[in-house]
Motif scaffolding. Structure first.
Motif, PDB file in Angstrom:
ATOM      1  N   PRO A   7       0.741  -0.972  -0.080  1.00 40.94           N
ATOM      2  CA  PRO A   7      -0.148   0.086   0.016  1.00 40.94           C
ATOM      3  C   PRO A   7       0.738   1.324  -0.334  1.00 40.94           C
ATOM      4  O   PRO A   7       2.283   1.507   0.524  1.00 40.94           O
ATOM      5  N   LEU A   8       0.601   2.649  -0.581  1.00 41.78           N
ATOM      6  CA  LEU A   8       1.197   3.338  -0.638  1.00 41.78           C
ATOM      7  C   LEU A   8       1.789   4.223   0.924  1.00 41.78           C
ATOM      8  O   LEU A   8       2.243   4.420   0.911  1.00 41.78           O
ATOM      9  N   SER A   9       0.446   4.199   1.274  1.00 40.26           N
ATOM     10  CA  SER A   9       0.754   4.497   3.113  1.00 40.26           C
ATOM     11  C   SER A   9       1.810   3.030   3.523  1.00 40.26           C
ATOM     12  O   SER A   9       3.024   4.390   4.915  1.00 40.26           O
ATOM     13  N   THR A  10       3.056   2.584   3.252  1.00 37.76           N
ATOM     14  CA  THR A  10       3.730   2.266   4.455  1.00 37.76           C
ATOM     15  C   THR A  10       4.897   2.470   3.926  1.00 37.76           C
ATOM     16  O   THR A  10       5.671   2.080   4.365  1.00 37.76           O
ATOM     17  N   PRO A  11       4.984   3.157   2.202  1.00 39.08           N
ATOM     18  CA  PRO A  11       6.517   3.665   2.155  1.00 39.08           C
ATOM     19  C   PRO A  11       6.706   5.070   2.916  1.00 39.08           C
ATOM     20  O   PRO A  11       7.562   5.252   3.599  1.00 39.08           O
ATOM     21  N   SER A  12       5.508   5.290   3.151  1.00 40.36           N
ATOM     22  CA  SER A  12       4.872   7.078   4.120  1.00 40.36           C
ATOM     23  C   SER A  12       5.728   6.689   5.442  1.00 40.36           C
ATOM     24  O   SER A  12       5.661   7.259   6.615  1.00 40.36           O
ATOM     25  N   LEU A  13       5.952   5.761   6.001  1.00 38.83           N
ATOM     26  CA  LEU A  13       6.065   5.573   7.222  1.00 38.83           C
ATOM     27  C   LEU A  13       7.451   6.044   7.698  1.00 38.83           C
ATOM     28  O   LEU A  13       8.432   6.320   8.679  1.00 38.83           O
ATOM     29  N   LEU A  14       8.257   5.889   7.266  1.00 40.73           N
ATOM     30  CA  LEU A  14       9.587   6.025   6.697  1.00 40.73           C
ATOM     31  C   LEU A  14      10.112   7.428   7.667  1.00 40.73           C
ATOM     32  O   LEU A  14      10.972   7.763   7.600  1.00 40.73           O
ATOM     33  N   GLY A  72      21.091   8.338   3.964  1.00 40.95           N
ATOM     34  CA  GLY A  72      19.565   8.721   4.715  1.00 40.95           C
ATOM     35  C   GLY A  72      18.788   9.283   3.692  1.00 40.95           C
ATOM     36  O   GLY A  72      17.713   9.496   3.913  1.00 40.95           O
ATOM     37  N   VAL A  73      19.842  10.759   3.052  1.00 38.53           N
ATOM     38  CA  VAL A  73      18.998  10.720   2.006  1.00 38.53           C
ATOM     39  C   VAL A  73      18.338   9.878   0.983  1.00 38.53           C
ATOM     40  O   VAL A  73      17.490  10.642   0.283  1.00 38.53           O
ATOM     41  N   LEU A  74      19.723   9.413   0.509  1.00 41.07           N
ATOM     42  CA  LEU A  74      19.217   8.738  -0.426  1.00 41.07           C
ATOM     43  C   LEU A  74      18.211   7.470  -0.330  1.00 41.07           C
ATOM     44  O   LEU A  74      17.164   7.664  -1.318  1.00 41.07           O
ATOM     45  N   SER A  75      18.007   7.283   1.193  1.00 41.08           N
ATOM     46  CA  SER A  75      16.762   6.517   1.447  1.00 41.08           C
ATOM     47  C   SER A  75      15.545   7.161   1.423  1.00 41.08           C
ATOM     48  O   SER A  75      14.719   6.407   0.962  1.00 41.08           O
ATOM     49  N   LEU A  76      15.357   8.531   1.762  1.00 43.45           N
ATOM     50  CA  LEU A  76      14.615   8.950   1.320  1.00 43.45           C
ATOM     51  C   LEU A  76      14.005   9.608  -0.286  1.00 43.45           C
ATOM     52  O   LEU A  76      12.561   9.171  -0.520  1.00 43.45           O
ATOM     53  N   MET A  77      14.945   9.319  -0.889  1.00 40.63           N
ATOM     54  CA  MET A  77      14.848  10.022  -2.106  1.00 40.63           C
ATOM     55  C   MET A  77      13.924   8.509  -2.890  1.00 40.63           C
ATOM     56  O   MET A  77      13.229   8.440  -2.956  1.00 40.63           O
ATOM     57  N   PHE A  78      14.732   7.677  -2.440  1.00 39.02           N
ATOM     58  CA  PHE A  78      14.374   6.157  -2.949  1.00 39.02           C
ATOM     59  C   PHE A  78      12.624   6.044  -2.215  1.00 39.02           C
ATOM     60  O   PHE A  78      11.519   5.082  -2.987  1.00 39.02           O
ATOM     61  N   CYS A  79      12.470   6.081  -1.010  1.00 37.95           N
ATOM     62  CA  CYS A  79      11.381   6.694  -0.235  1.00 37.95           C
ATOM     63  C   CYS A  79      10.071   6.805  -1.473  1.00 37.95           C
ATOM     64  O   CYS A  79       8.936   6.769  -1.794  1.00 37.95           O
ATOM     65  N   VAL A  80      10.707   7.601  -1.316  1.00 38.35           N
ATOM     66  CA  VAL A  80       9.345   9.210  -2.485  1.00 38.35           C
ATOM     67  C   VAL A  80       9.423   8.375  -3.251  1.00 38.35           C
ATOM     68  O   VAL A  80       8.146   8.456  -4.545  1.00 38.35           O
ATOM     69  N   ALA A  81      10.685   7.766  -4.470  1.00 36.28           N
ATOM     70  CA  ALA A  81       9.758   7.118  -5.368  1.00 36.28           C
ATOM     71  C   ALA A  81       9.180   6.695  -5.635  1.00 36.28           C
ATOM     72  O   ALA A  81       8.787   6.355  -6.752  1.00 36.28           O
ATOM     73  N   SER A  82       9.347   5.201  -4.423  1.00 38.00           N
ATOM     74  CA  SER A  82       8.689   4.374  -4.300  1.00 38.00           C
ATOM     75  C   SER A  82       7.269   4.620  -4.431  1.00 38.00           C
ATOM     76  O   SER A  82       6.213   4.092  -4.754  1.00 38.00           O
ATOM     77  N   MET A  83       7.053   5.430  -3.586  1.00 41.49           N
ATOM     78  CA  MET A  83       5.676   6.102  -3.690  1.00 41.49           C
ATOM     79  C   MET A  83       4.774   7.434  -4.428  1.00 41.49           C
ATOM     80  O   MET A  83       4.114   6.529  -4.822  1.00 41.49           O
ATOM     81  N   THR A  84       5.830   7.316  -5.673  1.00 35.33           N
ATOM     82  CA  THR A  84       5.752   7.976  -6.629  1.00 35.33           C
ATOM     83  C   THR A  84       4.997   6.658  -7.869  1.00 35.33           C
ATOM     84  O   THR A  84       4.074   6.558  -8.481  1.00 35.33           O
ATOM     85  N   LEU A  85       5.722   5.492  -7.669  1.00 38.50           N
ATOM     86  CA  LEU A  85       5.405   4.406  -8.446  1.00 38.50           C
ATOM     87  C   LEU A  85       4.490   3.778  -7.680  1.00 38.50           C
ATOM     88  O   LEU A  85       3.356   3.783  -8.671  1.00 38.50           O
ATOM     89  N   LEU A  86       3.932   3.621  -6.600  1.00 40.88           N
ATOM     90  CA  LEU A  86       2.781   3.061  -6.136  1.00 40.88           C
ATOM     91  C   LEU A  86       1.269   4.013  -6.199  1.00 40.88           C
ATOM     92  O   LEU A  86       0.254   3.499  -6.691  1.00 40.88           O
ATOM     93  N   PHE A  87       1.555   5.298  -6.658  1.00 36.86           N
ATOM     94  CA  PHE A  87       0.758   6.157  -7.325  1.00 36.86           C
ATOM     95  C   PHE A  87       0.859   5.945  -8.135  1.00 36.86           C
ATOM     96  O   PHE A  87      -1.062   5.904  -8.375  1.00 36.86           O
ATOM     97  N   PHE A  88       1.319   5.431  -9.301  1.00 41.60           N
ATOM     98  CA  PHE A  88       1.184   5.411 -10.127  1.00 41.60           C
ATOM     99  C   PHE A  88       0.715   3.799 -10.684  1.00 41.60           C
ATOM    100  O   PHE A  88       0.570   3.605 -11.647  1.00 41.60           O
ATOM    101  N   GLY A  89       0.594   3.064  -9.901  1.00 38.14           N
ATOM    102  CA  GLY A  89       0.405   1.769 -10.052  1.00 38.14           C
ATOM    103  C   GLY A  89       1.172   0.615 -10.581  1.00 38.14           C
ATOM    104  O   GLY A  89       0.958  -0.440 -10.857  1.00 38.14           O
ATOM    105  N   ARG A  90       1.919   0.596 -10.280  1.00 35.58           N
ATOM    106  CA  ARG A  90       3.649   0.132 -10.321  1.00 35.58           C
ATOM    107  C   ARG A  90       3.997  -0.376  -9.751  1.00 35.58           C
ATOM    108  O   ARG A  90       5.442  -0.033  -8.402  1.00 35.58           O
ATOM    109  N   GLN A  91       3.283  -1.298  -9.008  1.00 34.29           N
ATOM    110  CA  GLN A  91       3.668  -2.152  -8.003  1.00 34.29           C
ATOM    111  C   GLN A  91       4.893  -2.888  -7.955  1.00 34.29           C
ATOM    112  O   GLN A  91       6.206  -2.704  -6.735  1.00 34.29           O
ATOM    113  N   ALA A  92       6.167  -3.223  -8.627  1.00 33.91           N
ATOM    114  CA  ALA A  92       6.937  -4.235  -9.092  1.00 33.91           C
ATOM    115  C   ALA A  92       7.459  -2.504  -8.504  1.00 33.91           C
ATOM    116  O   ALA A  92       8.541  -3.263  -7.697  1.00 33.91           O
ATOM    117  N   GLY A  93       7.775  -1.682  -9.162  1.00 33.14           N
ATOM    118  CA  GLY A  93       8.812  -0.480  -9.080  1.00 33.14           C
ATOM    119  C   GLY A  93       9.328  -0.286  -7.419  1.00 33.14           C
ATOM    120  O   GLY A  93       9.850  -0.259  -7.054  1.00 33.14           O
TER     121      GLY A  93
END
Length: 135
Positions: A7-14, A72-93
């Motif tokens: 779910p989109l909410s999971t990466p937001s927990l970080l 830490g910054v890279l982790s946050l960036m990948f977290c944002v990328a994850s949320m973006t991909l999940l938002f657009f329905g790209r589960q695997a990415g």
């Protein structure tokens, strides 16, 4: 084997955890920078070899903190990328980038542990010649 949907909410927990860690890392960095400035001024006045050794140790610790912050910054960036991909329905990415985010956060925390150990060792060395008296 397919993974269950993330779910989109999971990466937001970080987000809160990463933000707090970045604040702690920055505070450690600023604290060490102030100590280095003081030691450097003392070293310029006295040229005492012990001060130079302390400055070199602090330089290593500052490098580690910079790497902690970068991860830490890279982790946050990948977290944002994850949320973006999940938002657009790209589960695997989204799952893959969230996994990378978690690995980066783990690496950052590992470096934190290393730096804390170095800090403790430095304090032990500083207090080596202080004799504790029983009261």
């Amino acid at each position: 084997m397919s993974l269950p949907d993330l779910p989109l909410s999971t990466p937001s927990l970080l987000f809160p955890a990463i933000s707090l860690l970045m604040l702690a890392f920055t505070n450690r960095f600023l604290g060490l920078a102030a100590v280095v400035r003081g030691l450097h001024a003392n070293w310029q006045a006295t040229r005492e070899p012990m001060l130079l050794a302390q400055i070199q140790s602090l330089r290593r610790r500052i490098q580690i903190i910079k790497h902690m912050q970068t991860l830490g910054v890279l982790s946050l960036m990948f977290c944002v990328a994850s949320m973006t991909l999940l938002f657009f329905g790209r589960q695997a990415g989204g799952q893959a980038t969230f996994g990378v985010s978690l690995v980066l956060m783990l690496a950052s925390l590992t470096l934190t542990l290393v730096e804390i150990q170095m800090s403790g060792t430095a304090l032990d060395l500083q207090l080596r010649d202080v004799k504790c008296r029983e009261q």
